[in-house]
Design a protein around this motif. Structure first.
Motif, PDB file in Angstrom:
ATOM      1  N   GLY A   1       0.826  -1.201   0.000  1.00 57.32           N
ATOM      2  CA  GLY A   1       0.000   0.000   0.000  1.00 57.32           C
ATOM      3  C   GLY A   1       0.861   1.253   0.000  1.00 57.32           C
ATOM      4  N   GLU A   2       0.231   2.396  -0.107  1.00 56.90           N
ATOM      5  CA  GLU A   2       0.952   3.665  -0.120  1.00 56.90           C
ATOM      6  C   GLU A   2       1.533   3.954   1.263  1.00 56.90           C
ATOM      7  OE1 GLU A   2       0.292   8.408  -1.058  1.00 56.90           O
ATOM      8  OE2 GLU A   2      -1.446   7.106  -0.933  1.00 56.90           O
ATOM      9  N   ALA A   3       2.779   4.366   1.298  1.00 54.88           N
ATOM     10  CA  ALA A   3       3.436   4.775   2.539  1.00 54.88           C
ATOM     11  C   ALA A   3       3.586   6.289   2.523  1.00 54.88           C
ATOM     12  CB  ALA A   3       4.800   4.108   2.659  1.00 54.88           C
ATOM     13  N   VAL A   4       3.261   6.927   3.651  1.00 59.50           N
ATOM     14  CA  VAL A   4       3.336   8.383   3.766  1.00 59.50           C
ATOM     15  C   VAL A   4       4.000   8.747   5.086  1.00 59.50           C
ATOM     16  CG1 VAL A   4       1.273   8.757   2.342  1.00 59.50           C
ATOM     17  CG2 VAL A   4       1.046   8.588   4.824  1.00 59.50           C
ATOM     18  N   TRP A   5       4.413  10.007   5.190  1.00 59.05           N
ATOM     19  CA  TRP A   5       4.953  10.503   6.451  1.00 59.05           C
ATOM     20  C   TRP A   5       3.817  10.693   7.439  1.00 59.05           C
ATOM     21  CZ3 TRP A   5       9.904  10.062   7.153  1.00 59.05           C
ATOM     22  CH2 TRP A   5      10.729  10.031   6.048  1.00 59.05           C
TER      23      TRP A   5
ATOM     24  N   PRO B   1      -4.847  15.407   8.299  1.00 63.69           N
ATOM     25  CA  PRO B   1      -4.854  16.879   8.367  1.00 63.69           C
ATOM     26  C   PRO B   1      -5.288  17.425   9.726  1.00 63.69           C
ATOM     27  CG  PRO B   1      -6.308  16.073   6.607  1.00 63.69           C
ATOM     28  CD  PRO B   1      -5.725  14.885   7.288  1.00 63.69           C
ATOM     29  N   LYS B   2      -5.955  16.606  10.541  1.00 64.80           N
ATOM     30  CA  LYS B   2      -6.387  17.050  11.869  1.00 64.80           C
ATOM     31  C   LYS B   2      -5.268  16.901  12.904  1.00 64.80           C
ATOM     32  CE  LYS B   2     -10.863  15.246  10.772  1.00 64.80           C
ATOM     33  NZ  LYS B   2     -11.590  14.022  10.933  1.00 64.80           N
ATOM     34  N   ASP B   3      -4.202  16.232  12.527  1.00 66.71           N
ATOM     35  CA  ASP B   3      -3.114  15.953  13.470  1.00 66.71           C
ATOM     36  C   ASP B   3      -1.773  16.349  12.849  1.00 66.71           C
ATOM     37  OD1 ASP B   3      -1.656  15.023  15.649  1.00 66.71           O
ATOM     38  OD2 ASP B   3      -1.701  12.939  14.976  1.00 66.71           O
ATOM     39  N   ILE B   4      -1.592  17.633  12.592  1.00 60.71           N
ATOM     40  CA  ILE B   4      -0.350  18.129  11.986  1.00 60.71           C
ATOM     41  C   ILE B   4       0.716  18.232  13.085  1.00 60.71           C
ATOM     42  CG2 ILE B   4       0.741  20.047  10.769  1.00 60.71           C
ATOM     43  CD1 ILE B   4      -1.329  18.487   9.109  1.00 60.71           C
ATOM     44  N   HIS B   5       1.855  17.623  12.846  1.00 64.86           N
ATOM     45  CA  HIS B   5       2.957  17.641  13.797  1.00 64.86           C
ATOM     46  C   HIS B   5       4.262  17.304  13.070  1.00 64.86           C
ATOM     47  CE1 HIS B   5       1.522  13.500  13.504  1.00 64.86           C
ATOM     48  NE2 HIS B   5       2.730  13.112  13.830  1.00 64.86           N
ATOM     49  N   ILE B   6       5.364  17.484  13.727  1.00 63.59           N
ATOM     50  CA  ILE B   6       6.662  17.133  13.148  1.00 63.59           C
ATOM     51  C   ILE B   6       6.984  15.716  13.592  1.00 63.59           C
ATOM     52  CG2 ILE B   6       9.124  17.652  13.138  1.00 63.59           C
ATOM     53  CD1 ILE B   6       8.366  20.571  13.621  1.00 63.59           C
ATOM     54  N   CYS B   7       7.217  14.847  12.631  1.00 63.78           N
ATOM     55  CA  CYS B   7       7.412  13.437  12.956  1.00 63.78           C
ATOM     56  C   CYS B   7       8.240  12.755  11.869  1.00 63.78           C
ATOM     57  CB  CYS B   7       6.050  12.754  13.075  1.00 63.78           C
ATOM     58  SG  CYS B   7       6.120  11.052  13.610  1.00 63.78           S
ATOM     59  N   HIS B   8       8.951  11.716  12.250  1.00 65.97           N
ATOM     60  CA  HIS B   8       9.767  10.958  11.298  1.00 65.97           C
ATOM     61  C   HIS B   8       9.201   9.558  11.050  1.00 65.97           C
ATOM     62  CE1 HIS B   8      11.178   9.624  15.202  1.00 65.97           C
ATOM     63  NE2 HIS B   8      11.563   8.513  14.603  1.00 65.97           N
ATOM     64  N   PHE B   9       8.070   9.235  11.653  1.00 65.97           N
ATOM     65  CA  PHE B   9       7.469   7.924  11.437  1.00 65.97           C
ATOM     66  C   PHE B   9       6.882   7.839  10.033  1.00 65.97           C
ATOM     67  CE2 PHE B   9       6.728   5.701  15.646  1.00 65.97           C
ATOM     68  CZ  PHE B   9       7.715   6.394  16.300  1.00 65.97           C
ATOM     69  N   ILE B  10       6.873   6.638   9.487  1.00 66.78           N
ATOM     70  CA  ILE B  10       6.282   6.356   8.186  1.00 66.78           C
ATOM     71  C   ILE B  10       5.075   5.467   8.434  1.00 66.78           C
ATOM     72  CG2 ILE B  10       6.671   5.249   5.946  1.00 66.78           C
ATOM     73  CD1 ILE B  10       9.717   5.964   6.410  1.00 66.78           C
ATOM     74  N   VAL B  11       3.960   5.778   7.789  1.00 61.62           N
ATOM     75  CA  VAL B  11       2.708   5.062   8.018  1.00 61.62           C
ATOM     76  C   VAL B  11       2.184   4.511   6.704  1.00 61.62           C
ATOM     77  CG1 VAL B  11       0.319   5.326   8.816  1.00 61.62           C
ATOM     78  CG2 VAL B  11       2.142   6.627   9.917  1.00 61.62           C
ATOM     79  N   CYS B  12       1.716   3.270   6.740  1.00 62.66           N
ATOM     80  CA  CYS B  12       1.043   2.685   5.582  1.00 62.66           C
ATOM     81  C   CYS B  12      -0.415   3.118   5.622  1.00 62.66           C
ATOM     82  CB  CYS B  12       1.136   1.161   5.614  1.00 62.66           C
ATOM     83  SG  CYS B  12       0.141   0.386   4.313  1.00 62.66           S
ATOM     84  N   VAL B  13      -0.900   3.695   4.541  1.00 64.75           N
ATOM     85  CA  VAL B  13      -2.311   4.071   4.459  1.00 64.75           C
ATOM     86  C   VAL B  13      -3.065   3.066   3.586  1.00 64.75           C
ATOM     87  CG1 VAL B  13      -1.977   6.504   4.989  1.00 64.75           C
ATOM     88  CG2 VAL B  13      -1.848   5.755   2.619  1.00 64.75           C
TER      89      VAL B  13
ATOM     90  N   LYS C   1      -3.799  -1.386   3.211  1.00 70.77           N
ATOM     91  CA  LYS C   1      -4.538  -2.399   3.971  1.00 70.77           C
ATOM     92  C   LYS C   1      -4.038  -2.604   5.393  1.00 70.77           C
ATOM     93  CE  LYS C   1      -5.490  -5.135  -0.125  1.00 70.77           C
ATOM     94  NZ  LYS C   1      -5.199  -6.399  -0.797  1.00 70.77           N
ATOM     95  N   CYS C   2      -2.711  -2.642   5.587  1.00 70.67           N
ATOM     96  CA  CYS C   2      -2.192  -3.057   6.901  1.00 70.67           C
ATOM     97  C   CYS C   2      -2.126  -1.942   7.941  1.00 70.67           C
ATOM     98  CB  CYS C   2      -0.842  -3.742   6.757  1.00 70.67           C
ATOM     99  SG  CYS C   2       0.534  -2.639   6.376  1.00 70.67           S
ATOM    100  N   GLY C   3      -1.920  -0.694   7.526  1.00 72.45           N
ATOM    101  CA  GLY C   3      -1.872   0.422   8.465  1.00 72.45           C
ATOM    102  C   GLY C   3      -0.675   0.423   9.405  1.00 72.45           C
ATOM    103  N   THR C   4       0.368  -0.295   9.053  1.00 71.07           N
ATOM    104  CA  THR C   4       1.553  -0.391   9.906  1.00 71.07           C
ATOM    105  C   THR C   4       2.259   0.953  10.017  1.00 71.07           C
ATOM    106  OG1 THR C   4       1.846  -2.690   9.250  1.00 71.07           O
ATOM    107  CG2 THR C   4       3.753  -1.591  10.197  1.00 71.07           C
ATOM    108  N   GLN C   5       2.810   1.229  11.210  1.00 70.93           N
ATOM    109  CA  GLN C   5       3.599   2.428  11.441  1.00 70.93           C
ATOM    110  C   GLN C   5       5.053   1.995  11.604  1.00 70.93           C
ATOM    111  OE1 GLN C   5       3.163   4.792  15.168  1.00 70.93           O
ATOM    112  NE2 GLN C   5       2.469   6.362  13.750  1.00 70.93           N
ATOM    113  N   PHE C   6       5.947   2.645  10.906  1.00 75.20           N
ATOM    114  CA  PHE C   6       7.358   2.285  10.901  1.00 75.20           C
ATOM    115  C   PHE C   6       8.202   3.371  11.549  1.00 75.20           C
ATOM    116  CE2 PHE C   6       5.287   0.423   7.233  1.00 75.20           C
ATOM    117  CZ  PHE C   6       5.729  -0.888   7.238  1.00 75.20           C
TER     118      PHE C   6
END
Length: 72
Positions: free
Chosen positions: A14-18, A24-36, A38-43
């Motif tokens: 799936g697509e991976a995003v920062w 958009p409701k949770d804007i913050h500075i972060c280095h985690f990568i999230v799958c948007v 099927k799996c929704g895993t956070q890296f």
């Protein structure tokens, strides 16, 4: 601050995003990568990093994420 591009999620392809841009409701500075997909895993790929800036941390995270093995 530029955001390095990311390859698809290694688990579900799936697509991976920062994390700091995918909700958009949770804007913050972060280095985690999230799958948007099927799996929704956070890296968090920066456990051993000691960066000088958030940009350097994101560069390390993107490099580590983009050069990993894909699970099949």
């Amino acid at each position: 601050m530029s955001k390095p591009s990311l390859k698809p999620c290694p688990i579900c392809q799936g697509e991976a995003v920062w994390c700091d841009t995918h909700d958009p409701k949770d804007i913050h500075i972060c280095h985690f990568i999230v799958c948007v997909g099927k799996c929704g895993t956070q890296f968090d790929t920066t456990a051993d990093a000691n960066p000088e800036s958030i940009q350097e941390l994101k560069d390390i995270a993107a490099y580590t994420f983009n050069t990993r093995k894909v699970l099949k």
